[in-house]
Design a protein around this motif. Structure first.
Motif, short mmCIF file in Angstrom:
data_model
loop_
_atom_site.label_atom_id
_atom_site.label_comp_id
_atom_site.label_asym_id
_atom_site.label_seq_id
_atom_site.Cartn_x
_atom_site.Cartn_y
_atom_site.Cartn_z
N LYS A 3 -23.42 10.63 -6.95
CA LYS A 3 -23.55 9.98 -5.65
C LYS A 3 -22.66 10.68 -4.64
N VAL A 4 -23.22 11.01 -3.47
CA VAL A 4 -22.44 11.64 -2.41
C VAL A 4 -21.67 10.56 -1.65
N LEU A 5 -20.37 10.80 -1.48
CA LEU A 5 -19.52 9.85 -0.76
C LEU A 5 -19.37 10.33 0.67
N SER A 6 -19.61 9.43 1.62
CA SER A 6 -19.59 9.83 3.02
C SER A 6 -18.18 9.93 3.60
N ASN A 7 -17.26 9.07 3.14
CA ASN A 7 -15.91 9.06 3.70
C ASN A 7 -14.92 8.64 2.60
N PRO A 8 -14.77 9.45 1.56
CA PRO A 8 -13.96 9.03 0.40
C PRO A 8 -12.46 9.02 0.69
N HIS A 9 -11.81 7.98 0.20
CA HIS A 9 -10.36 7.85 0.29
C HIS A 9 -9.82 7.42 -1.07
N VAL A 10 -8.61 7.84 -1.35
CA VAL A 10 -7.90 7.39 -2.54
C VAL A 10 -6.71 6.57 -2.07
N ILE A 11 -6.65 5.30 -2.50
CA ILE A 11 -5.58 4.40 -2.09
C ILE A 11 -4.82 3.95 -3.32
N THR A 12 -3.50 3.87 -3.20
CA THR A 12 -2.64 3.40 -4.29
C THR A 12 -1.91 2.15 -3.82
N VAL A 13 -1.99 1.10 -4.63
CA VAL A 13 -1.38 -0.19 -4.30
C VAL A 13 -0.44 -0.59 -5.44
N GLU A 36 0.87 -1.18 0.00
CA GLU A 36 0.00 0.00 0.00
C GLU A 36 0.90 1.23 0.00
N ASP A 37 0.96 1.90 -1.14
CA ASP A 37 1.88 3.03 -1.29
C ASP A 37 1.38 4.29 -0.61
N SER A 38 0.09 4.56 -0.74
CA SER A 38 -0.42 5.80 -0.15
C SER A 38 -1.91 5.67 0.10
N LEU A 39 -2.38 6.47 1.06
CA LEU A 39 -3.81 6.54 1.36
C LEU A 39 -4.12 7.98 1.73
N VAL A 40 -5.06 8.57 0.99
CA VAL A 40 -5.39 9.98 1.19
C VAL A 40 -6.90 10.10 1.40
N SER A 41 -7.28 10.80 2.47
CA SER A 41 -8.68 11.10 2.71
C SER A 41 -9.04 12.37 1.96
N LEU A 42 -10.16 12.32 1.23
CA LEU A 42 -10.60 13.51 0.50
C LEU A 42 -11.38 14.48 1.37
N ASP A 62 -20.24 21.64 5.00
CA ASP A 62 -20.31 22.53 3.85
C ASP A 62 -19.69 21.94 2.59
N VAL A 63 -18.87 20.90 2.76
CA VAL A 63 -18.16 20.32 1.61
C VAL A 63 -18.61 18.88 1.42
N GLU A 64 -18.93 18.53 0.19
CA GLU A 64 -19.32 17.17 -0.16
C GLU A 64 -18.49 16.69 -1.35
N VAL A 65 -18.25 15.40 -1.40
CA VAL A 65 -17.57 14.79 -2.53
C VAL A 65 -18.58 13.93 -3.27
N HIS A 66 -18.74 14.21 -4.58
CA HIS A 66 -19.69 13.47 -5.40
C HIS A 66 -18.93 12.63 -6.42
N ARG A 67 -19.50 11.50 -6.74
CA ARG A 67 -18.98 10.67 -7.83
C ARG A 67 -20.17 10.23 -8.67
N ARG A 68 -20.27 10.82 -9.86
CA ARG A 68 -21.36 10.51 -10.78
C ARG A 68 -22.72 10.66 -10.10
N VAL A 118 -12.31 4.76 -2.94
CA VAL A 118 -13.20 3.94 -2.11
C VAL A 118 -13.97 4.87 -1.18
N ASP A 119 -15.07 4.35 -0.64
CA ASP A 119 -15.87 5.13 0.30
C ASP A 119 -15.76 4.47 1.67
N GLY A 120 -14.89 5.02 2.51
CA GLY A 120 -14.57 4.46 3.81
C GLY A 120 -13.07 4.29 3.92
N GLU A 121 -12.60 4.05 5.14
CA GLU A 121 -11.16 3.85 5.33
C GLU A 121 -10.84 2.38 5.05
#
Length: 203
Positions: free
Chosen positions: A87-97, A63-69, A79-85, A171-174
């Motif tokens: 859909k509102v994401l409750s706890n979005p993270h970007v992970i690189t493997v 697992e190279d990196s994990l970033v919470s959006l 006040d800030v939301e992250v949408h994907r197509r 992903v949506d969640g940790e």
């Protein structure tokens, strides 16, 4: 007569008075040692031949990196939301493997035994943002990747002896990465995830 008496005296000399023979000068010892050396040499040669014909392959998954959006502690509130197509994401993270082959020979497609290797994140996978493949030589196809509810499935595919793969996933969640599946005659190495940095809360 004198010679005959001397001969008889020699015959009557007890064997215990004969000079002792050092162990390292014994013919029996050296015969046994030669046999032992020959057996060891045969065993080593057989093992070396077997390892040369069947080299161990190694695949390192990290697992190279994990970033919470939506990092906590920044005072964003609601006040800030992250949408994907849409859909509102409750706890979005970007992970690189990353997957890196370090082997004496290629990992053949047959090593998968018809079953893909699965990277399960334990949380919903929203999408594969980026995939990168470097086989180290030409004419090697990029492994197929399928997105499932909580995972990526990779292969079956040929992985060269120096193949490097990298996947960036939303992903949506940790996530809690788990590797599922085995490859024949391949040792899969996994490393603990790198420390996950979170911003300090304002005081």
């Amino acid at each position: 007569m004198a010679a005959t008496a001397a001969t008889r005296a020699a015959v009557r000399t007890p064997l215990s008075q004969a000079p002792p023979v050092d162990w390292y000068a014994s013919g029996t010892f050296w015969a046994i040692a030669a046999v032992a050396v020959a057996v060891i040499a045969i065993a080593v040669g057989t093992w070396s031949a077997f390892r040369s014909a069947n080299p161990r392959r190694h695949l390192h998954i990290t697992e190279d990196s994990l970033v919470s959006l939506l990092p906590s502690g920044l005072g964003l509130g609601d006040d800030v939301e992250v949408h994907r197509r849409g859909k509102v994401l409750s706890n979005p993270h970007v992970i690189t493997v990353s997957l890196v082959s370090r082997s004496a020979r290629d990992i053949p497609r047959a090593a998968f035994d018809g079953t893909p290797l699965t990277l399960d994140f334990g949380v919903p996978v929203i999408g594969l943002l980026e995939q990168w493949s470097d086989p180290g030589r030409a004419a090697v196809c990029k492994p197929s990747v399928t997105v499932t509810a909580t995972a990526l499935t990779i292969g079956p595919a040929l992985l060269t002896r120096s193949h490097e793969l990298r996947y960036t996933v939303l992903v949506d969640g940790e996530p809690n990465l788990a590797i599922q599946g085995e490859l024949a005659d391949v040792h899969i190495h996994t490393k603990p995830p790198r420390p996950r940095m979170t911003p300090a809360a304002s005081c």
